[in-house]
Each structure stands twice: as C-alpha cells, then as structure tokens.
Write an enzyme that holds these catalytic residues in place. Structure first.
Site, PDB file in Angstrom:
ATOM      1  N   CYS A 178       0.809  -1.222   0.000  1.00  0.00           N
ATOM      2  CA  CYS A 178       0.000   0.000   0.000  1.00  0.00           C
ATOM      3  C   CYS A 178       0.844   1.276   0.000  1.00  0.00           C
ATOM      4  O   CYS A 178       0.439   2.274  -0.559  1.00  0.00           O
ATOM      5  CB  CYS A 178      -0.924   0.022   1.213  1.00  0.00           C
ATOM      6  SG  CYS A 178      -2.087  -1.346   1.227  1.00  0.00           S
ATOM      7  N   HIS A 179       1.976   1.223   0.675  1.00  0.00           N
ATOM      8  CA  HIS A 179       2.744   2.458   0.850  1.00  0.00           C
ATOM      9  C   HIS A 179       3.894   2.617  -0.133  1.00  0.00           C
ATOM     10  O   HIS A 179       4.618   3.605  -0.078  1.00  0.00           O
ATOM     11  CB  HIS A 179       3.315   2.529   2.273  1.00  0.00           C
ATOM     12  CG  HIS A 179       2.269   2.673   3.329  1.00  0.00           C
ATOM     13  ND1 HIS A 179       1.517   3.805   3.469  1.00  0.00           N
ATOM     14  CD2 HIS A 179       1.827   1.821   4.284  1.00  0.00           C
ATOM     15  CE1 HIS A 179       0.666   3.654   4.488  1.00  0.00           C
ATOM     16  NE2 HIS A 179       0.830   2.451   4.991  1.00  0.00           N
ATOM     17  N   CYS A 195      12.264   6.334  34.226  1.00  0.00           N
ATOM     18  CA  CYS A 195      12.348   7.592  34.978  1.00  0.00           C
ATOM     19  C   CYS A 195      11.341   7.599  36.122  1.00  0.00           C
ATOM     20  O   CYS A 195      11.639   8.114  37.198  1.00  0.00           O
ATOM     21  CB  CYS A 195      12.171   8.793  34.057  1.00  0.00           C
ATOM     22  SG  CYS A 195      13.696   9.188  33.145  1.00  0.00           S
ATOM     23  N   CYS A 200      14.246  17.231  37.549  1.00  0.00           N
ATOM     24  CA  CYS A 200      15.493  16.700  36.992  1.00  0.00           C
ATOM     25  C   CYS A 200      15.823  17.324  35.637  1.00  0.00           C
ATOM     26  O   CYS A 200      16.961  17.675  35.374  1.00  0.00           O
ATOM     27  CB  CYS A 200      15.423  15.178  36.875  1.00  0.00           C
ATOM     28  SG  CYS A 200      15.630  14.376  38.488  1.00  0.00           S
ATOM     29  N   HIS A 201      14.820  17.425  34.751  1.00  0.00           N
ATOM     30  CA  HIS A 201      15.137  17.776  33.362  1.00  0.00           C
ATOM     31  C   HIS A 201      15.034  19.260  33.031  1.00  0.00           C
ATOM     32  O   HIS A 201      15.404  19.662  31.943  1.00  0.00           O
ATOM     33  CB  HIS A 201      14.271  16.950  32.408  1.00  0.00           C
ATOM     34  CG  HIS A 201      14.617  15.492  32.435  1.00  0.00           C
ATOM     35  ND1 HIS A 201      15.876  15.031  32.105  1.00  0.00           N
ATOM     36  CD2 HIS A 201      13.900  14.394  32.783  1.00  0.00           C
ATOM     37  CE1 HIS A 201      15.903  13.708  32.221  1.00  0.00           C
ATOM     38  NE2 HIS A 201      14.732  13.290  32.643  1.00  0.00           N
TER      39      HIS A 201
HETATM   40  C1  HEC Z   1      15.620  11.740  39.513  1.00  0.00           C
HETATM   41  C2  HEC Z   1      15.803  12.478  38.290  1.00  0.00           C
HETATM   42  C3  HEC Z   1      14.867  12.168  37.116  1.00  0.00           C
HETATM   43  C4  HEC Z   1      13.518  12.365  37.078  1.00  0.00           C
HETATM   44  C5  HEC Z   1      12.595  12.847  38.170  1.00  0.00           C
HETATM   45  C6  HEC Z   1      13.124  12.047  35.716  1.00  0.00           C
HETATM   46  N1  HEC Z   1      14.196  11.674  34.966  1.00  0.00           N
HETATM   47 FE1  HEC Z   1      14.231  11.366  32.967  1.00  0.00          FE
HETATM   48  N2  HEC Z   1      16.202  10.913  33.066  1.00  0.00           N
HETATM   49  C7  HEC Z   1      16.968  10.927  34.209  1.00  0.00           C
HETATM   50  C8  HEC Z   1      18.314  10.498  33.897  1.00  0.00           C
HETATM   51  C9  HEC Z   1      19.465  10.363  34.866  1.00  0.00           C
HETATM   52  C10 HEC Z   1      18.327  10.244  32.502  1.00  0.00           C
HETATM   53  C11 HEC Z   1      19.525   9.796  31.647  1.00  0.00           C
HETATM   54  C12 HEC Z   1      20.384  10.995  31.353  1.00  0.00           C
HETATM   55  C13 HEC Z   1      19.616  12.079  30.664  1.00  0.00           C
HETATM   56  O1  HEC Z   1      19.394  12.020  29.437  1.00  0.00           O
HETATM   57  O2  HEC Z   1      19.126  13.007  31.374  1.00  0.00           O
HETATM   58  C14 HEC Z   1      16.987  10.547  32.006  1.00  0.00           C
HETATM   59  C15 HEC Z   1      16.614  10.469  30.685  1.00  0.00           C
HETATM   60  C16 HEC Z   1      15.382  10.802  30.180  1.00  0.00           C
HETATM   61  C17 HEC Z   1      15.024  10.800  28.774  1.00  0.00           C
HETATM   62  C18 HEC Z   1      15.932  10.425  27.622  1.00  0.00           C
HETATM   63  C19 HEC Z   1      16.609  11.618  26.988  1.00  0.00           C
HETATM   64  C20 HEC Z   1      17.473  11.241  25.814  1.00  0.00           C
HETATM   65  O3  HEC Z   1      17.893  12.148  25.082  1.00  0.00           O
HETATM   66  O4  HEC Z   1      17.758  10.066  25.622  1.00  0.00           O
HETATM   67  C21 HEC Z   1      13.716  11.167  28.706  1.00  0.00           C
HETATM   68  C22 HEC Z   1      12.872  11.290  27.446  1.00  0.00           C
HETATM   69  C23 HEC Z   1      13.261  11.411  30.058  1.00  0.00           C
HETATM   70  N3  HEC Z   1      14.292  11.190  30.929  1.00  0.00           N
HETATM   71  C24 HEC Z   1      11.987  11.811  30.403  1.00  0.00           C
HETATM   72  C25 HEC Z   1      11.539  11.943  31.718  1.00  0.00           C
HETATM   73  C26 HEC Z   1      10.160  12.187  32.072  1.00  0.00           C
HETATM   74  C27 HEC Z   1       9.023  12.375  31.082  1.00  0.00           C
HETATM   75  C28 HEC Z   1      10.111  12.245  33.434  1.00  0.00           C
HETATM   76  C29 HEC Z   1       8.899  12.354  34.342  1.00  0.00           C
HETATM   77  C30 HEC Z   1       7.992  11.212  34.262  1.00  0.00           C
HETATM   78  C31 HEC Z   1      11.471  12.063  33.926  1.00  0.00           C
HETATM   79  N4  HEC Z   1      12.296  11.869  32.859  1.00  0.00           N
HETATM   80  C32 HEC Z   1      11.831  12.126  35.253  1.00  0.00           C
HETATM   81  C33 HEC Z   1      16.568  11.330  35.466  1.00  0.00           C
HETATM   82  C34 HEC Z   1      15.282  11.707  35.799  1.00  0.00           C
HETATM   83  C1  HEC Z   2      -3.977  -2.322   2.872  1.00  0.00           C
HETATM   84  C2  HEC Z   2      -3.153  -1.126   2.805  1.00  0.00           C
HETATM   85  C3  HEC Z   2      -2.165  -0.845   3.917  1.00  0.00           C
HETATM   86  C4  HEC Z   2      -1.197  -1.682   4.420  1.00  0.00           C
HETATM   87  C5  HEC Z   2      -0.925  -3.113   4.064  1.00  0.00           C
HETATM   88  C6  HEC Z   2      -0.464  -0.902   5.404  1.00  0.00           C
HETATM   89  N1  HEC Z   2      -0.970   0.354   5.472  1.00  0.00           N
HETATM   90 FE1  HEC Z   2      -0.240   1.889   6.570  1.00  0.00          FE
HETATM   91  N2  HEC Z   2      -1.758   3.077   5.928  1.00  0.00           N
HETATM   92  C7  HEC Z   2      -2.714   2.713   5.028  1.00  0.00           C
HETATM   93  C8  HEC Z   2      -3.659   3.816   4.866  1.00  0.00           C
HETATM   94  C9  HEC Z   2      -4.874   3.825   3.952  1.00  0.00           C
HETATM   95  C10 HEC Z   2      -3.220   4.833   5.738  1.00  0.00           C
HETATM   96  C11 HEC Z   2      -3.861   6.180   5.979  1.00  0.00           C
HETATM   97  C12 HEC Z   2      -3.275   7.119   4.995  1.00  0.00           C
HETATM   98  C13 HEC Z   2      -3.475   8.519   5.405  1.00  0.00           C
HETATM   99  O1  HEC Z   2      -3.718   8.789   6.583  1.00  0.00           O
HETATM  100  O2  HEC Z   2      -3.304   9.369   4.520  1.00  0.00           O
HETATM  101  C14 HEC Z   2      -2.016   4.331   6.383  1.00  0.00           C
HETATM  102  C15 HEC Z   2      -1.256   5.089   7.273  1.00  0.00           C
HETATM  103  C16 HEC Z   2      -0.043   4.675   7.782  1.00  0.00           C
HETATM  104  C17 HEC Z   2       0.814   5.486   8.609  1.00  0.00           C
HETATM  105  C18 HEC Z   2       0.527   6.919   9.046  1.00  0.00           C
HETATM  106  C19 HEC Z   2       1.001   7.890   8.013  1.00  0.00           C
HETATM  107  C20 HEC Z   2       0.833   9.327   8.455  1.00  0.00           C
HETATM  108  O3  HEC Z   2       0.948  10.198   7.587  1.00  0.00           O
HETATM  109  O4  HEC Z   2       0.623   9.603   9.645  1.00  0.00           O
HETATM  110  C21 HEC Z   2       1.898   4.733   8.921  1.00  0.00           C
HETATM  111  C22 HEC Z   2       3.077   5.152   9.780  1.00  0.00           C
HETATM  112  C23 HEC Z   2       1.723   3.450   8.296  1.00  0.00           C
HETATM  113  N3  HEC Z   2       0.542   3.445   7.613  1.00  0.00           N
HETATM  114  C24 HEC Z   2       2.618   2.424   8.389  1.00  0.00           C
HETATM  115  C25 HEC Z   2       2.382   1.139   7.893  1.00  0.00           C
HETATM  116  C26 HEC Z   2       3.256   0.029   8.131  1.00  0.00           C
HETATM  117  C27 HEC Z   2       4.564   0.086   8.890  1.00  0.00           C
HETATM  118  C28 HEC Z   2       2.690  -1.054   7.513  1.00  0.00           C
HETATM  119  C29 HEC Z   2       3.168  -2.487   7.541  1.00  0.00           C
HETATM  120  C30 HEC Z   2       3.347  -3.067   8.874  1.00  0.00           C
HETATM  121  C31 HEC Z   2       1.458  -0.594   6.887  1.00  0.00           C
HETATM  122  N4  HEC Z   2       1.305   0.741   7.146  1.00  0.00           N
HETATM  123  C32 HEC Z   2       0.598  -1.362   6.140  1.00  0.00           C
HETATM  124  C33 HEC Z   2      -2.790   1.536   4.340  1.00  0.00           C
HETATM  125  C34 HEC Z   2      -2.011   0.434   4.568  1.00  0.00           C
END
Ligand code: HEC
Ligand code: HEC
Length: 268
Positions: A87-88, A229, A187-188
C-alpha cells in the site's frame, strides 16, 4: 509547596546515593541543529564517544533495528495478504511522517503514537496480529519509519483537539511523585546539566527515540524510558501505550519542537 526543589533533590540525592554537580556544559555552546533556542537534544549532553557512534551509520548499533524494519516492510503477513509495501510503496513515502506524532485520532477520541499507528495498519489493513510493545518487530519498524525523517524538525500539534491532552501531559510532567517526591521537570529543567550518578542530566527530550541505550544493550521505546524515569523516583510506572504516557509523549515532543528527528539516537 513547602520544601524547595533543591531540598527535595538533595533528599533524592541521599536516597539514591547520588550527587548533583554544577552545570557541566556552558549554556552558550553552539550545537548546530541539535540546539534550537534553549532546547537541546540529549545528543549535546552525551559523551563524545557516544555521539561518534550515533554519527556513523556503520557504528550505530541502532541501525540493526532499522534493518529489521526494512525487511518487515516487504514481508507479506495476515489474512489480507499484504505487506506495508503493497500500500505504501517505498519507505520514502514515510518521510516526514514521524515529526507530528503522537496524533489525534477522531475515531478513538484519543492520541495515537507511531507504534500504535503501525499496529493499526497491521490489524485493520493487513488483518494481521499487532506487534507487542518492545518486540524487535515493533521497535524495528518504528525505528525504520522514524529514520526516514532523520534531521527533520519535530512539529507536533497542541491546539484544538490536542489541547486537553497537552494540558494532561504538562500536568503529569510537573507533578511530584514517588518516594523521592520529584517531578520530571525537577530533573530535566531545574537540574539540566547536573550530574546524577553516572549520568549528566539532559533536558529529557524525545527526538531520538526509540534510542539505542548502552545500558540496555539494545533499543527501547520512549515509554520504556518514561517507565525507567518513574521507577528512579520510586513511583508507579504506567503501561506501555497508556493514556498517561500518550499525553506525556505529546508534551515531551512539544518541549522538543524544532529539534531534529535523530532515530536511532545512541545514549548512555
Ligand atoms: C531523579 C531524576 C529524574 C527524574 C525525576 C526524571 N528523569 Fe528522565 N532521566 C533521568 C536520567 C538520569 C536520565 C539519563 C540521562 C539524561 O538524558 O538526562 C533521564 C533520561 C530521560 C530521557 C531520555 C533523553 C534522551 O535524550 O535520551 C527522557 C525522554 C526522560 N528522561 C523523560 C523523563 C520524564 C518524562 C520524566 C517524568 C515522568 C522524567 N524523565 C523524570 C533522570 C530523571
Ligand atoms: C492495505 C493497505 C495498507 C497496508 C498493508 C499498510 N498500510 Fe499503513 N496506511 C494505510 C492507509 C490507507 C493509511 C492512511 C493514509 C493517510 O492517513 O493518509 C495508512 C497510514 C499509515 C501510517 C501513518 C502515516 C501518516 O501520515 O501519519 C503509517 C506510519 C503506516 N501506515 C505504516 C504502515 C506500516 C509500517 C505497515 C506495515 C506493517 C502498513 N502501514 C501497512 C494503508 C495500509
């Protein structure tokens, strides 16, 4: 109110036997596409070796997941006898798709992230079973689809139907939780650049996900990271694909607006 964030962090520090050191990076350092205004990708907090791994497709272990996705793209599965490619057409049709997820879906009256969109194509369009969260298939396809938008600026919607989800995600982000009583923002935002055990605290951006994490020796989703986290502060992790994490994903992606899609990023 009452306790200040720094006191809480200190309490958290003691409990985790962790320590926050001062800002490790100068705020004015220029990071090219990895910095937009004051928003910085996790790339800019990563060690030089980790960045080098991400920069080189042949060294980036996350690209193995992209290859899994690439193979599955052509694979016919399910009762409809279709592959994604039926399809795609080519994967280039997925270029630009990742930047606007999670998206609002009217029939569900809910947000849907890219993992769930892929699975909806499997169940509805292919009549195949959905892939499990964190399976190599779903991670592989998500990495592959997001990788088609590599370098494109993230741009989720937050107005209209999105507004209530955005507010819910923001509230989650600011809510203190767990035994350590810390919110994501403590934290962030407040301690960005500080050190927590072996990690430099980044802004917690979502633009590189699913990421290859050295600690995981593998690729994991953004919801896996949220769970980690949440557990770090000894609070309850929510389910993969849960409404709480979908709203949080929207808010986190908005925080990183304009940052480039980096999937598969490499992180510590
Ligand atoms: C105690 C501190 C702490 C808190 C609270 C925390 N995090 Fe984190 N988080 C971390 C540490 C440590 C890492 C790994 C290093 C980094 O990317 O900051 C991390 C990494 C992440 C990453 C990955 C970033 C990357 O670039 O890979 C995301 C996304 C994230 N945190 C989201 C959240 C969210 C959403 C929440 C709240 C639900 C949250 N964190 C709460 C400590 C925290
Ligand atoms: C039978 C046809 C069909 C098959 C097979 C199919 N898709 Fe789709 N897919 C669609 C249609 C229709 C849409 C909606 C198109 C739109 O929103 O414009 C869609 C939408 C999507 C989107 C969202 C695109 C957007 O713009 O947000 C993604 C991601 C996607 N398909 C991934 C997949 C992947 C990965 C597979 C295989 C595992 C798959 N599709 C198999 C028909 C199909």
């Amino acid at each position: 109110m009452g306790k200040t964030p720094s006191k809480l962090i200190l309490a958290g520090c003691l409990a985790l036997t962790a320590c926050f050191a001062g800002k490790a990076f100068a705020a004015d350092k220029k990071w090219g596409q990895y910095q937009v205004e004051d928003r910085r990708s996790g790339y800019t907090f990563a060690a030089p070796e980790t960045r080098a791994m991400q920069d080189d497709n042949f060294q980036n272990p996350g690209m193995l997941w992209a290859e899994i996705g690439e193979e599955l793209w052509e694979k016919t599965e399910g009762e409809a006898g279709k592959a994604c490619a039926s399809c795609h057409n080519g994967p280039e049709t997925m270029k630009g798709v990742a930047v606007s997820y999670p998206k609002y879906v009217a029939e569900k009256k809910n947000l849907e992230n890219l993992e769930q969109r892929i699975n909806r194509c499997r169940t509805d369009n292919m009549k195949a079973k959905p892939w499990k969260y964190e399976s190599k298939e779903l991670l592989g396809m998500t990495v592959f689809v997001r990788n088609q938008s590599l370098g494109m600026p993230m741009n989720v919607k937050v107005d209209g139907e999105y507004a209530p989800f955005f507010e819910k995600g923001k509230a989650f982000y600011e809510q203190r939780r767990g035994q350590l009583d810390l919110a994501c923002k403590h934290c962030h935002e407040d301690f960005e650049g500080g050190q927590l055990r072996a990690n430099i605290l980044s802004q917690g951006q979502g633009n590189g996900f699913p990421v290859y994490r050295l600690k995981w020796s593998g690729v994991g989703s953004l919801h896996r990271r949220f769970r980690g986290c949440n557990k770090q502060v000894r609070s309850k992790p929510y389910g993969y694909g849960s409404d709480e994490y979908l709203a949080l994903e929207l808010y986190v992606m908005w925080r990183g607006r304009g940052l480039p899609v980096e999937t598969p990023a490499v992180r510590n």
